[in-house]
Design a protein around this motif. Structure first.
Motif, PDB file in Angstrom:
ATOM      1  N   PHE A   1      21.376  47.026  40.206  1.00 35.44           N
ATOM      2  CA  PHE A   1      22.518  45.808  39.957  1.00 35.44           C
ATOM      3  C   PHE A   1      23.161  46.012  38.728  1.00 35.44           C
ATOM      4  N   MET A   2      22.347  46.710  37.770  1.00 38.48           N
ATOM      5  CA  MET A   2      23.288  46.782  36.541  1.00 38.48           C
ATOM      6  C   MET A   2      24.119  48.062  36.785  1.00 38.48           C
ATOM      7  N   GLY A   3      24.115  49.083  37.792  1.00 36.52           N
ATOM      8  CA  GLY A   3      24.872  50.083  37.910  1.00 36.52           C
ATOM      9  C   GLY A   3      26.128  49.610  38.748  1.00 36.52           C
ATOM     10  N   LEU A   4      25.750  48.695  39.749  1.00 33.71           N
ATOM     11  CA  LEU A   4      27.036  48.202  40.485  1.00 33.71           C
ATOM     12  C   LEU A   4      27.739  47.282  39.573  1.00 33.71           C
ATOM     13  N   ALA A   5      27.071  46.389  38.858  1.00 34.79           N
ATOM     14  CA  ALA A   5      28.140  45.896  37.762  1.00 34.79           C
ATOM     15  C   ALA A   5      28.751  46.577  36.800  1.00 34.79           C
ATOM     16  N   THR A   6      28.481  47.595  36.256  1.00 37.57           N
ATOM     17  CA  THR A   6      29.094  48.359  35.721  1.00 37.57           C
ATOM     18  C   THR A   6      30.384  48.898  36.477  1.00 37.57           C
ATOM     19  N   ARG A   7      30.467  49.500  37.632  1.00 41.29           N
ATOM     20  CA  ARG A   7      31.105  50.189  38.445  1.00 41.29           C
ATOM     21  C   ARG A   7      32.042  48.944  38.933  1.00 41.29           C
ATOM     22  N   ILE A   8      31.697  48.003  38.942  1.00 42.54           N
ATOM     23  CA  ILE A   8      32.686  46.691  39.364  1.00 42.54           C
ATOM     24  C   ILE A   8      33.693  46.520  37.947  1.00 42.54           C
ATOM     25  N   ARG A   9      33.150  46.289  36.985  1.00 39.08           N
ATOM     26  CA  ARG A   9      33.704  46.294  35.590  1.00 39.08           C
ATOM     27  C   ARG A   9      34.746  47.321  35.395  1.00 39.08           C
ATOM     28  N   GLU A  10      34.397  48.609  35.811  1.00 39.87           N
ATOM     29  CA  GLU A  10      35.152  49.787  35.650  1.00 39.87           C
ATOM     30  C   GLU A  10      36.241  49.519  36.590  1.00 39.87           C
ATOM     31  N   ILE A  11      36.173  49.196  37.786  1.00 41.02           N
ATOM     32  CA  ILE A  11      37.207  48.982  38.736  1.00 41.02           C
ATOM     33  C   ILE A  11      38.141  48.015  38.129  1.00 41.02           C
ATOM     34  N   ILE A  12      37.685  46.767  37.628  1.00 44.78           N
ATOM     35  CA  ILE A  12      38.600  46.015  37.230  1.00 44.78           C
ATOM     36  C   ILE A  12      39.453  46.316  35.936  1.00 44.78           C
ATOM     37  N   TRP A  13      38.900  47.196  34.961  1.00 45.42           N
ATOM     38  CA  TRP A  13      39.559  47.807  34.049  1.00 45.42           C
ATOM     39  C   TRP A  13      40.656  48.815  34.311  1.00 45.42           C
ATOM     40  N   ILE A  14      40.360  49.567  35.415  1.00 46.59           N
ATOM     41  CA  ILE A  14      41.225  50.331  36.023  1.00 46.59           C
ATOM     42  C   ILE A  14      42.656  49.560  36.531  1.00 46.59           C
ATOM     43  N   GLY A  15      42.415  48.469  37.147  1.00 45.68           N
ATOM     44  CA  GLY A  15      43.484  47.831  37.852  1.00 45.68           C
ATOM     45  C   GLY A  15      44.153  47.095  36.856  1.00 45.68           C
ATOM     46  N   ILE A  16      43.477  46.726  35.708  1.00 49.10           N
ATOM     47  CA  ILE A  16      44.411  46.096  34.623  1.00 49.10           C
ATOM     48  C   ILE A  16      45.310  47.237  33.791  1.00 49.10           C
ATOM     49  N   GLY A  17      44.936  48.367  33.922  1.00 49.46           N
ATOM     50  CA  GLY A  17      45.284  49.614  33.086  1.00 49.46           C
ATOM     51  C   GLY A  17      46.603  50.135  34.057  1.00 49.46           C
ATOM     52  N   LEU A  18      46.417  49.914  35.407  1.00 53.11           N
ATOM     53  CA  LEU A  18      47.671  50.113  36.107  1.00 53.11           C
ATOM     54  C   LEU A  18      48.689  49.191  36.273  1.00 53.11           C
ATOM     55  N   ILE A  19      48.136  47.997  36.158  1.00 51.68           N
ATOM     56  CA  ILE A  19      49.213  46.881  35.988  1.00 51.68           C
ATOM     57  C   ILE A  19      50.041  47.090  34.699  1.00 51.68           C
ATOM     58  N   TRP A  20      49.259  47.393  33.899  1.00 51.67           N
ATOM     59  CA  TRP A  20      49.751  47.427  32.429  1.00 51.67           C
ATOM     60  C   TRP A  20      50.910  48.635  32.447  1.00 51.67           C
ATOM     61  N   MET A  21      50.482  49.821  33.008  1.00 50.80           N
ATOM     62  CA  MET A  21      51.255  50.992  33.044  1.00 50.80           C
ATOM     63  C   MET A  21      52.805  50.737  34.122  1.00 50.80           C
ATOM     64  N   SER A  22      52.582  49.889  35.119  1.00 48.95           N
ATOM     65  CA  SER A  22      53.683  49.523  35.944  1.00 48.95           C
ATOM     66  C   SER A  22      54.688  48.769  35.032  1.00 48.95           C
ATOM     67  N   ILE A  23      54.253  47.849  34.345  1.00 45.86           N
ATOM     68  CA  ILE A  23      54.772  46.830  33.494  1.00 45.86           C
ATOM     69  C   ILE A  23      55.390  47.748  32.385  1.00 45.86           C
ATOM     70  N   VAL A  24      55.029  48.709  31.683  1.00 47.93           N
ATOM     71  CA  VAL A  24      55.524  49.336  30.657  1.00 47.93           C
ATOM     72  C   VAL A  24      56.510  50.442  30.985  1.00 47.93           C
ATOM     73  N   ARG A  25      56.527  50.997  32.340  1.00 46.34           N
ATOM     74  CA  ARG A  25      57.382  51.841  32.866  1.00 46.34           C
ATOM     75  C   ARG A  25      58.378  50.933  33.318  1.00 46.34           C
TER      76      ARG A  25
END
Length: 78
Positions: free
Chosen positions: A48-72
């Motif tokens: 469960f801890m591993g899966l929660a970490t993966r989900i957290r990483e996916i959320i931060w990747i999504g935030i980063g992609l959105i931020w990159m599209s805004i900055v671009r």
């Protein structure tokens, strides 16, 4: 506090031993399951801890992609 240190260092050691798998495919969850089992918890807690970490990483990747599209878009306007 000592148990958290054991889990963190045990899972990190296991992930570093099997470094050749891309994105630590399954090794993070396995390492956490083994580390958590060594301190007396069921392996499902580690998974469960591993899966929660993966989900957290996916959320931060999504935030980063959105931020990159805004900055671009901002750079294109200049």
């Amino acid at each position: 506090m000592i148990q958290a240190f054991i889990v963190s260092s045990g899972s990190s050691l296991f992930a570093n031993l099997i470094f050749f798998l891309p994105m630590q495919l399954g090794t993070r969850e396995g390492g956490l399951a083994m580390a958590v089992t060594s301190i007396g918890f069921p392996a499902s807690v580690g998974i469960f801890m591993g899966l929660a970490t993966r989900i957290r990483e996916i959320i931060w990747i999504g935030i980063g992609l959105i931020w990159m599209s805004i900055v671009r878009k901002d750079y294109k306007l200049r």
